[in-house]
Design a protein around this motif. Structure first.
Motif, PDB file in Angstrom:
ATOM      1  N   GLY A 147      -2.115 -12.146  16.093  1.00  0.00           N
ATOM      2  CA  GLY A 147      -2.008 -13.146  14.819  1.00  0.00           C
ATOM      3  C   GLY A 147      -2.578 -12.821  13.913  1.00  0.00           C
ATOM      4  N   LYS A 148      -3.392 -11.694  13.069  1.00  0.00           N
ATOM      5  CA  LYS A 148      -3.516 -10.954  12.144  1.00  0.00           C
ATOM      6  C   LYS A 148      -2.596 -11.095  11.105  1.00  0.00           C
ATOM      7  N   ILE A 149      -3.281 -11.280   9.798  1.00  0.00           N
ATOM      8  CA  ILE A 149      -1.810 -10.093   8.811  1.00  0.00           C
ATOM      9  C   ILE A 149      -2.672  -9.819   8.204  1.00  0.00           C
ATOM     10  N   LEU A 150      -1.105  -9.492   7.377  1.00  0.00           N
ATOM     11  CA  LEU A 150      -1.565  -8.299   6.269  1.00  0.00           C
ATOM     12  C   LEU A 150      -2.088  -8.439   5.376  1.00  0.00           C
ATOM     13  N   ARG A 151      -2.957  -8.002   5.229  1.00  0.00           N
ATOM     14  CA  ARG A 151      -4.162  -8.378   3.390  1.00  0.00           C
ATOM     15  C   ARG A 151      -4.048  -7.114   3.395  1.00  0.00           C
ATOM     16  N   PRO A 152      -2.823  -6.599   1.490  1.00  0.00           N
ATOM     17  CA  PRO A 152      -3.644  -5.497   0.466  1.00  0.00           C
ATOM     18  C   PRO A 152      -4.648  -5.900   0.129  1.00  0.00           C
ATOM     19  N   LEU A 153      -5.700  -4.653   0.379  1.00  0.00           N
ATOM     20  CA  LEU A 153      -7.068  -4.170  -0.553  1.00  0.00           C
ATOM     21  C   LEU A 153      -5.806  -3.192  -1.901  1.00  0.00           C
ATOM     22  N   TRP A 154      -7.049  -3.432  -2.807  1.00  0.00           N
ATOM     23  CA  TRP A 154      -6.533  -2.523  -3.989  1.00  0.00           C
ATOM     24  C   TRP A 154      -7.752  -1.533  -4.025  1.00  0.00           C
ATOM     25  N   VAL A 155      -7.395  -0.329  -4.694  1.00  0.00           N
ATOM     26  CA  VAL A 155      -8.288   0.463  -4.821  1.00  0.00           C
ATOM     27  C   VAL A 155      -8.531   1.534  -5.812  1.00  0.00           C
ATOM     28  N   TYR A 156      -8.793   2.333  -6.953  1.00  0.00           N
ATOM     29  CA  TYR A 156      -8.419   2.554  -7.584  1.00  0.00           C
ATOM     30  C   TYR A 156      -9.821   3.233  -8.618  1.00  0.00           C
ATOM     31  N   PRO A 157      -9.702   4.613  -9.961  1.00  0.00           N
ATOM     32  CA  PRO A 157     -11.433   5.082 -10.123  1.00  0.00           C
ATOM     33  C   PRO A 157     -11.648   3.598 -10.607  1.00  0.00           C
ATOM     34  N   GLY A 158     -12.430   3.527 -10.322  1.00  0.00           N
ATOM     35  CA  GLY A 158     -13.388   2.206 -11.108  1.00  0.00           C
ATOM     36  C   GLY A 158     -13.476   0.904 -10.825  1.00  0.00           C
ATOM     37  N   SER A 159     -12.732   0.537  -9.453  1.00  0.00           N
ATOM     38  CA  SER A 159     -11.971  -0.612  -8.695  1.00  0.00           C
ATOM     39  C   SER A 159     -13.144  -0.862  -8.330  1.00  0.00           C
ATOM     40  N   SER A 160     -13.364  -2.693  -7.882  1.00  0.00           N
ATOM     41  CA  SER A 160     -15.047  -2.769  -7.608  1.00  0.00           C
ATOM     42  C   SER A 160     -15.230  -2.416  -6.342  1.00  0.00           C
ATOM     43  N   LEU A 161     -13.935  -2.683  -5.586  1.00  0.00           N
ATOM     44  CA  LEU A 161     -14.152  -2.641  -3.713  1.00  0.00           C
ATOM     45  C   LEU A 161     -15.348  -1.385  -3.441  1.00  0.00           C
ATOM     46  N   LEU A 162     -14.729  -0.419  -4.477  1.00  0.00           N
ATOM     47  CA  LEU A 162     -15.454   0.967  -4.329  1.00  0.00           C
ATOM     48  C   LEU A 162     -17.046   1.065  -5.404  1.00  0.00           C
ATOM     49  N   PRO A 164     -14.768  -9.153   6.669  1.00  0.00           N
ATOM     50  CA  PRO A 164     -15.554  -9.928   7.239  1.00  0.00           C
ATOM     51  C   PRO A 164     -15.364 -10.233   8.656  1.00  0.00           C
ATOM     52  N   GLU A 165     -16.549 -10.635   8.575  1.00  0.00           N
ATOM     53  CA  GLU A 165     -16.495 -11.521  10.043  1.00  0.00           C
ATOM     54  C   GLU A 165     -15.570 -12.386  10.508  1.00  0.00           C
ATOM     55  N   THR A 166     -15.202 -13.354   8.754  1.00  0.00           N
ATOM     56  CA  THR A 166     -14.676 -14.962   9.097  1.00  0.00           C
ATOM     57  C   THR A 166     -12.902 -14.005   9.050  1.00  0.00           C
ATOM     58  N   GLU A 167     -12.534 -13.473   8.771  1.00  0.00           N
ATOM     59  CA  GLU A 167     -10.696 -12.395   7.889  1.00  0.00           C
ATOM     60  C   GLU A 167     -10.518 -12.373   9.257  1.00  0.00           C
ATOM     61  N   THR A 168      -9.171 -12.337   8.890  1.00  0.00           N
ATOM     62  CA  THR A 168      -8.738 -12.180  10.232  1.00  0.00           C
ATOM     63  C   THR A 168      -7.874 -10.929  10.127  1.00  0.00           C
ATOM     64  N   ILE A 169      -8.377 -10.657   9.283  1.00  0.00           N
ATOM     65  CA  ILE A 169      -6.517 -10.082   8.986  1.00  0.00           C
ATOM     66  C   ILE A 169      -6.279  -7.778   9.543  1.00  0.00           C
ATOM     67  N   ILE A 170      -6.245  -7.566   9.267  1.00  0.00           N
ATOM     68  CA  ILE A 170      -5.207  -5.897   9.447  1.00  0.00           C
ATOM     69  C   ILE A 170      -5.355  -5.487   7.354  1.00  0.00           C
ATOM     70  N   PRO A 171      -6.269  -4.886   7.043  1.00  0.00           N
ATOM     71  CA  PRO A 171      -5.972  -4.378   5.567  1.00  0.00           C
ATOM     72  C   PRO A 171      -4.891  -3.461   5.577  1.00  0.00           C
ATOM     73  N   ILE A 172      -4.232  -3.357   4.845  1.00  0.00           N
ATOM     74  CA  ILE A 172      -3.516  -2.372   4.001  1.00  0.00           C
ATOM     75  C   ILE A 172      -4.105  -1.518   2.280  1.00  0.00           C
ATOM     76  N   VAL A 173      -5.114  -0.603   2.275  1.00  0.00           N
ATOM     77  CA  VAL A 173      -6.079  -0.544   1.304  1.00  0.00           C
ATOM     78  C   VAL A 173      -4.163   0.528   0.822  1.00  0.00           C
ATOM     79  N   LEU A 174      -4.247   0.117  -0.847  1.00  0.00           N
ATOM     80  CA  LEU A 174      -3.154   0.995  -1.609  1.00  0.00           C
ATOM     81  C   LEU A 174      -4.133   1.147  -2.488  1.00  0.00           C
ATOM     82  N   CYS A 175      -3.762   2.167  -2.694  1.00  0.00           N
ATOM     83  CA  CYS A 175      -5.136   3.585  -3.543  1.00  0.00           C
ATOM     84  C   CYS A 175      -4.175   4.051  -5.082  1.00  0.00           C
ATOM     85  N   ALA A 176      -4.266   3.784  -5.874  1.00  0.00           N
ATOM     86  CA  ALA A 176      -3.714   4.455  -7.020  1.00  0.00           C
ATOM     87  C   ALA A 176      -4.598   5.930  -7.077  1.00  0.00           C
TER      88      ALA A 176
END
Length: 485
Positions: free
Chosen positions: A189-204, A223-235
């Motif tokens: 039941g978890k959704i696929l959730r893209p996350l973006w990382v690249y040099p200088g990205s705030s997530l890193l 986050p515990e409140t999130e029911t996601i499967i992260p797809i980390v998209l790295c440039a």
């Protein structure tokens, strides 16, 4: 007349283009980007498997650091061309996502952008279609399914893409590749959730203390409140104007590995990493680097030609008990002992390559024991548009010949240069003509074939090969369709 200023500017532009074309600069740029991936991305997402996005992403990942690849094309994310490709389903990634709770997809772009369209739009569209199918089954259709990077995709474009998702879901449903129920079981039941990382990205950057710079949390946690499967998209490449950054001791090239046919001169990603200590030597000139590549390419070719071990020359996978698929090392010269090894395992062998030959005695005739008609070389090459167009005629000859061996005691082997195009097309034709779609058992009665049947057999091939990214180009599939229908 051209002013002195314009002449100077033209000379500078020529110099910049020359620097960008230099193999040395491209290699150094690739290695720098690999360090960013290793030191800044994989330390944050250590539990997620690395998935290089073909073709560019392969260069930034050391062999052995990944087991699968993806094939998300930027063209499926281009403005007003947004699509969910039925030829590039990438469904082989789903078990990996379910098992590991996420993946890191690696790619780059040379277009002066932070993210290639493959990462900013193609993958988000793919996630949205799969999310929609699953949530429809679960009765949660009011949830958000599409996520795009706001700094890259405008609100207007996001709205346009979102409006197209329902029609893409309908298109996907038509081939019956996977159901919403299966996705719900797979992802719980978890959704696929893209996350973006690249040099200088705030997530890193968020993993470091803002004041001291000390690392405060190396590993990213959902986050515990999130029911996601992260797809980390790295440039992996940082945004840079061509030819201006020389601070690392070379001229940095953003997305240096892109379109490698135009600059590599025979260098491959594997060859780069096999010889990284030499090719990464900053003291060597561009000419020295290119000479070394030429020498190594020739050495590898000679070593391959001299090998008498079949496993060194042909890697194979089993599709059905009767049909095996293979990838050859090119150029391939099959001498008598290699022919004997092949025919001890297979009843009939087809090798589709313009760089393969069977070495036979000059005096051999079809009645001579040394003449092996069970090994057929077809002069078509994977990745060639000309070969893809010629494939239709070839299928007319090859398929009936292969079908005459389907009931032999030994299986059939179909090979090509990359194991993804020509061989897949021939095997797809054989499967559609001779096999039950559900069971993949041989059928005696011919049945009607349409595009949906062909696509479903292709998806089953992808699933059976356990994550191998096979992807015949459109021209090859058009030849298959024309032959079968």
């Amino acid at each position: 007349m051209t002013s002195g200023y314009e002449q100077t500017l033209n000379l500078l532009n020529k110099e910049i283009k020359k620097e960008n074309k230099a193999t040395r600069n491209r290699i150094q740029s690739i290695l720098l980007d690999n360090r960013f991936l290793s030191e800044h991305v994989l330390t944050v997402f250590p539990d997620f498997p690395v998935i290089p996005n073909e073709r560019c992403g392969l260069w930034y990942c050391k062999p052995g650091s990944f087991n699968q690849t993806s094939y998300f094309k930027s063209t499926d994310g281009h403005t007003n061309q947004w699509d969910f490709s039925l030829r590039r389903l990438n469904l082989h990634l789903l078990p990996t996502l379910a098992k590991n709770g996420g993946i890191v997809v690696v790619d780059s772009t040379r277009r002066g952008k932070k993210l290639p369209d493959a990462l900013s739009k193609t993958v988000p569209i793919w996630c949205a279609v799969l999310n929609s199918l699953m949530l429809e089954h679960l009765g949660r259709e009011d949830e958000e399914v599409l996520f795009c990077p706001p700094g890259t995709v405008s609100k207007q474009e996001y709205t346009q893409i979102k409006a197209k998702i329902p029609s893409l879901v309908t298109k996907f449903k038509a081939i019956n590749a996977i159901s919403g129920a299966e996705l719900a079981r797979l992802f719980r039941g978890k959704i696929l959730r893209p996350l973006w990382v690249y040099p200088g990205s705030s997530l890193l950057n968020a993993q470091h203390d803002l004041f001291t710079g000390e690392i405060v949390n190396v590993k990213w946690e959902s986050p515990e409140t999130e029911t996601i499967i992260p797809i980390v998209l790295c440039a992996v490449s940082y945004q840079c104007q061509d030819g201006v950054d020389n601070r690392h001791g070379f001229t940095y090239v953003q997305g240096a590995a892109d379109d490698h046919e135009l600059w590599s001169e025979g260098l491959t990603a594997d060859l780069l990493w096999e010889n990284v200590s030499t090719l990464g030597d900053l003291t060597l000139s561009d000419q020295r680097i290119r000479d070394f590549i030429t020498a190594q390419t020739e050495l590898k070719r000679n070593n391959t030609s001299a090998s008498n071990a079949l496993d060194d020359l042909i890697s194979t996978d089993i599709l059905t008990p009767e049909l095996h698929i293979g990838k050859i090392v090119e150029p391939l010269r099959l001498k008598k002992d290699l022919q004997d090894q092949l025919l001890a395992t297979y009843s009939f062998v087809v090798i589709l390559s313009e760089h393969a030959e069977v070495v036979r005695d000059a005096t051999a005739t079809p009645s001579d024991p040394s003449y092996n008609p069970a090994i057929t070389i077809v002069k078509l090459s994977s990745g060639s548009k000309k070969s893809s167009k010629s494939l239709r005629t070839t299928l007319t000859d090859i398929c009936p010949l292969a079908e005459s061996h389907l009931n032999d005691a030994l299986p059939i082997l179909i090979c090509c240069g990359d194991g993804k195009d020509m061989s897949v097309s021939v095997l797809l034709s054989l499967l559609c003509r001779n096999y039950n779609l559900e069971t993949w058992k041989l059928e005696q009665q011919p049945h009607a074939i349409d595009k949906t049947i062909i696509k479903r057999h292709l998806f089953k091939m992808i699933s059976t090969l356990n994550g191998r990214n096979i992807n015949p180009p459109r021209a090859s599939l058009n030849s298959v369709n024309a032959y079968l229908m």
